[in-house]
Design an enzyme around this catalytic site. Structure first.
Site, PDB file in Angstrom:
ATOM      1  N   HIS A  50       0.865  -1.184   0.000  1.00 41.68           N
ATOM      2  CA  HIS A  50       0.000   0.000   0.000  1.00 41.68           C
ATOM      3  C   HIS A  50       0.902   1.234   0.000  1.00 41.68           C
ATOM      4  CE1 HIS A  50      -3.874   2.001   1.729  1.00 41.68           C
ATOM      5  NE2 HIS A  50      -3.163   2.879   1.046  1.00 41.68           N
ATOM      6  N   GLU A  81      -2.541  -1.781  -3.310  1.00 45.19           N
ATOM      7  CA  GLU A  81      -3.748  -1.141  -2.804  1.00 45.19           C
ATOM      8  C   GLU A  81      -3.498   0.323  -2.505  1.00 45.19           C
ATOM      9  OE1 GLU A  81      -4.655  -3.590   0.597  1.00 45.19           O
ATOM     10  OE2 GLU A  81      -3.397  -2.384   1.932  1.00 45.19           O
ATOM     11  N   HIS A 207      -7.784  -7.213   7.024  1.00 54.30           N
ATOM     12  CA  HIS A 207      -7.622  -6.220   8.078  1.00 54.30           C
ATOM     13  C   HIS A 207      -7.814  -6.886   9.435  1.00 54.30           C
ATOM     14  CE1 HIS A 207      -6.816  -1.861   8.390  1.00 54.30           C
ATOM     15  NE2 HIS A 207      -7.197  -2.063   9.648  1.00 54.30           N
TER      16      HIS A 207
END
Length: 259
Positions: A50, A81, A207
């Site tokens: 990310h 991401e 997550h």
């Protein structure tokens, strides 16, 4: 209701925290590419990063270093991401322009200074602005996954806007693991997962999934194709090492599909 053929969920390792530790000094250690290599050798099916605009962990060069590394692993996937309205699309264009592998973009609606991702997209509110970006990603030959809250009534809208998959934001489930609300959260995620499948979407999750809660999640939520795990996996790796940690997360996945 969509019938789903049983399959084994792929483990994608998020390397943000490796980069975060490295960035506290100027020595280049721990190495992000070395961590990726060890995780792939141990059986990880993909690598996730990310790259935030402030480069607090993954830096611009890491994205390309890892893409070059992934050329040696043609049976594994590279997932980037981030927010498509910040730096994500420019990075994707540059990776593809160099002829490097990029399999999936996960669109996340976070702000530039946000501590961590903590909510998903909303439909129909976000549909019109996301639609052209998802079309551009597909034109690059890249699958699009949308980071989504576990709300069943949102899934058809995500599909209609052009998403290929959704990634269920699993922090509410993880937070409820040691509470009386655990079963309620599992039922909520099962319903959202089934709604995604019924809408014709592929299904990812991530997550705060960890070795304690992963197996139960995969046993309950139908058709999860990929889990992206970073923080907990890296915390475990500090004690166990990369290879043993990846092996144990794969054990958790295997136990979910046993029998």
């Amino acid at each position: 209701m969509t019938l789903v053929t049983p399959h084994r969920t792929a483990l994608s390792v998020n390397l943000n925290k490796v980069a975060l530790v490295r960035n506290t000094r100027h020595l280049g250690i721990p190495s992000v590419t070395r961590a990726a290599t060890l995780c792939l050798q141990a059986g990880a099916r993909g690598i996730t990063v990310h790259p935030r605009p402030d480069e607090r962990h993954i830096r611009h060069h890491d994205v390309f270093d890892l893409a070059e590394l992934m050329q040696a692993w043609p049976d594994r996937e590279y997932n980037i991401e981030g927010n498509p309205f910040h730096n994500l699309m420019a990075i994707a264009r540059a990776v593809k322009a160099r002829g490097l592998p990029l399999h999936q973009l996960t669109f996340v609606p976070d702000s530039e200074g946000q501590f961590t991702s903590d909510h998903g997209w909303s439909f129909p509110q976000d549909a019109e602005r996301l639609r052209p970006l998802m079309a551009e990603a597909r034109a690059l030959g890249v699958r699009v996954s949308l980071f989504m809250d576990a709300e069943p009534d949102q899934m058809a809208g995500a599909k209609a806007a052009g998403a290929d998959r959704v990634e269920l934001y699993t922090e509410p489930y993880a937070a409820a693991w040691h509470t009386p609300q655990r079963d309620e959260q599992l039922a909520r995620f099962r319903a959202a997962g089934q709604a995604a499948l019924d809408a014709g979407l592929g299904l990812n999750a991530g997550h705060d999934l960890n070795r304690d809660n992963l197996t139960a999640f995969l046993r309950t939520v139908p058709g999860v194709q990929e889990v992206s795990i970073g923080h907990a996996l890296m915390a475990d790796a500090l004690e166990l090492g990369y290879a043993a940690t990846v092996a144990d997360y794969n054990r958790c996945i295997d136990e979910a599909f046993a029998g």
